[in-house]
Design a protein around this motif. Sequence first.
Motif, PDB file in Angstrom:
ATOM      1  N   ARG A 171      25.245  53.242  51.248  1.00  0.00           N
ATOM      2  CA  ARG A 171      26.229  52.408  51.903  1.00  0.00           C
ATOM      3  C   ARG A 171      25.792  51.980  53.299  1.00  0.00           C
ATOM      4  N   CYS A 172      25.157  52.858  54.039  1.00  0.00           N
ATOM      5  CA  CYS A 172      24.780  52.560  55.423  1.00  0.00           C
ATOM      6  C   CYS A 172      23.520  51.705  55.513  1.00  0.00           C
ATOM      7  N   ASP A 173      22.573  51.922  54.637  1.00  0.00           N
ATOM      8  CA  ASP A 173      21.298  51.201  54.731  1.00  0.00           C
ATOM      9  C   ASP A 173      20.825  50.888  53.309  1.00  0.00           C
ATOM     10  N   PRO A 174      21.521  49.956  52.647  1.00  0.00           N
ATOM     11  CA  PRO A 174      21.239  49.722  51.226  1.00  0.00           C
ATOM     12  C   PRO A 174      19.803  49.277  50.937  1.00  0.00           C
ATOM     13  N   SER A 175      19.181  48.555  51.834  1.00  0.00           N
ATOM     14  CA  SER A 175      17.817  48.085  51.534  1.00  0.00           C
ATOM     15  C   SER A 175      16.781  48.694  52.466  1.00  0.00           C
ATOM     16  N   GLY A 176      17.107  49.739  53.191  1.00  0.00           N
ATOM     17  CA  GLY A 176      16.169  50.400  54.099  1.00  0.00           C
ATOM     18  C   GLY A 176      15.943  49.634  55.384  1.00  0.00           C
ATOM     19  N   ASP A 177      16.905  48.783  55.735  1.00  0.00           N
ATOM     20  CA  ASP A 177      16.743  47.944  56.926  1.00  0.00           C
ATOM     21  C   ASP A 177      16.672  48.757  58.221  1.00  0.00           C
ATOM     22  N   VAL A 178      17.465  49.805  58.331  1.00  0.00           N
ATOM     23  CA  VAL A 178      17.488  50.597  59.562  1.00  0.00           C
ATOM     24  C   VAL A 178      16.113  51.220  59.792  1.00  0.00           C
ATOM     25  N   GLN A 179      15.558  51.785  58.721  1.00  0.00           N
ATOM     26  CA  GLN A 179      14.231  52.391  58.853  1.00  0.00           C
ATOM     27  C   GLN A 179      13.188  51.332  59.211  1.00  0.00           C
ATOM     28  N   ARG A 180      13.272  50.193  58.561  1.00  0.00           N
ATOM     29  CA  ARG A 180      12.324  49.109  58.843  1.00  0.00           C
ATOM     30  C   ARG A 180      12.468  48.630  60.287  1.00  0.00           C
ATOM     31  N   ILE A 181      13.714  48.495  60.757  1.00  0.00           N
ATOM     32  CA  ILE A 181      13.945  48.053  62.137  1.00  0.00           C
ATOM     33  C   ILE A 181      13.397  49.086  63.120  1.00  0.00           C
ATOM     34  N   ALA A 182      13.617  50.349  62.848  1.00  0.00           N
ATOM     35  CA  ALA A 182      13.109  51.401  63.731  1.00  0.00           C
ATOM     36  C   ALA A 182      11.579  51.366  63.756  1.00  0.00           C
ATOM     37  N   LEU A 238       9.633  48.784  63.089  1.00  0.00           N
ATOM     38  CA  LEU A 238       9.201  47.567  63.771  1.00  0.00           C
ATOM     39  C   LEU A 238       9.373  47.682  65.285  1.00  0.00           C
ATOM     40  N   THR A 239      10.428  48.351  65.723  1.00  0.00           N
ATOM     41  CA  THR A 239      10.642  48.557  67.148  1.00  0.00           C
ATOM     42  C   THR A 239       9.525  49.405  67.740  1.00  0.00           C
ATOM     43  N   GLU A 240       9.147  50.456  67.025  1.00  0.00           N
ATOM     44  CA  GLU A 240       8.038  51.292  67.491  1.00  0.00           C
ATOM     45  C   GLU A 240       6.733  50.488  67.541  1.00  0.00           C
ATOM     46  N   LEU A 262       2.625  47.506  70.571  1.00  0.00           N
ATOM     47  CA  LEU A 262       1.916  46.241  70.819  1.00  0.00           C
ATOM     48  C   LEU A 262       2.095  45.768  72.261  1.00  0.00           C
ATOM     49  N   VAL A 263       3.272  45.967  72.823  1.00  0.00           N
ATOM     50  CA  VAL A 263       3.505  45.603  74.226  1.00  0.00           C
ATOM     51  C   VAL A 263       2.572  46.407  75.127  1.00  0.00           C
ATOM     52  N   ILE A 264       2.433  47.684  74.831  1.00  0.00           N
ATOM     53  CA  ILE A 264       1.523  48.528  75.625  1.00  0.00           C
ATOM     54  C   ILE A 264       0.084  48.029  75.472  1.00  0.00           C
ATOM     55  N   LEU A 265      -0.313  47.691  74.221  1.00  0.00           N
ATOM     56  CA  LEU A 265      -1.665  47.165  73.998  1.00  0.00           C
ATOM     57  C   LEU A 265      -1.894  45.853  74.749  1.00  0.00           C
ATOM     58  N   LEU A 266      -0.873  44.983  74.756  1.00  0.00           N
ATOM     59  CA  LEU A 266      -0.990  43.717  75.479  1.00  0.00           C
ATOM     60  C   LEU A 266      -1.136  43.945  76.975  1.00  0.00           C
TER      61      LEU A 266
END
Length: 134
Positions: free
Chosen positions: A23-34, A36-38, A43-47
């Motif tokens: 119900r909370c994350d039906p397609s794994g979006d929260v994990q994917r967002i987390a 991608l944020t990492e 990447l910001v540090i590398l830049l």
Amino acid sequence: MTPAEVNALPEPVRTYVFDLETRCDPSGDVQRIASLTEQRDALVILLQERDATIADLRAQVAAAEAKGRREMRGEAAVVAADLAIKFAKASSDARDRLEFEERDRLNAEEDGALAVMNAIRALPDTAPEVNDAR
């Protein structure tokens, strides 16, 4: 909680957890967002590191160019001095060559004049008679 710990739970609790996840994350979006944020943060540090490296390289290139210009100016001065010496020597050699050629020419003319004078002196003192039939 790890997947192994969730699977070790009793069936009713395990079903409840799976339902919450569905119900909370039906397609794994929260994990994917987390994730991608990492990745974005990494990447910001590398830049930032890349920008610092580029700035450092630009400073090194500018320093090398300035040093190269100074060395080139020094080398150009040495080459210019060498060329001036060679030009002065070539001019002196050319002037000496011209003076020698002029002396040779004058000597040759003098020799020619002497030869003519000697030929004139060798002529008999009496001139041939000219028959004037007028």
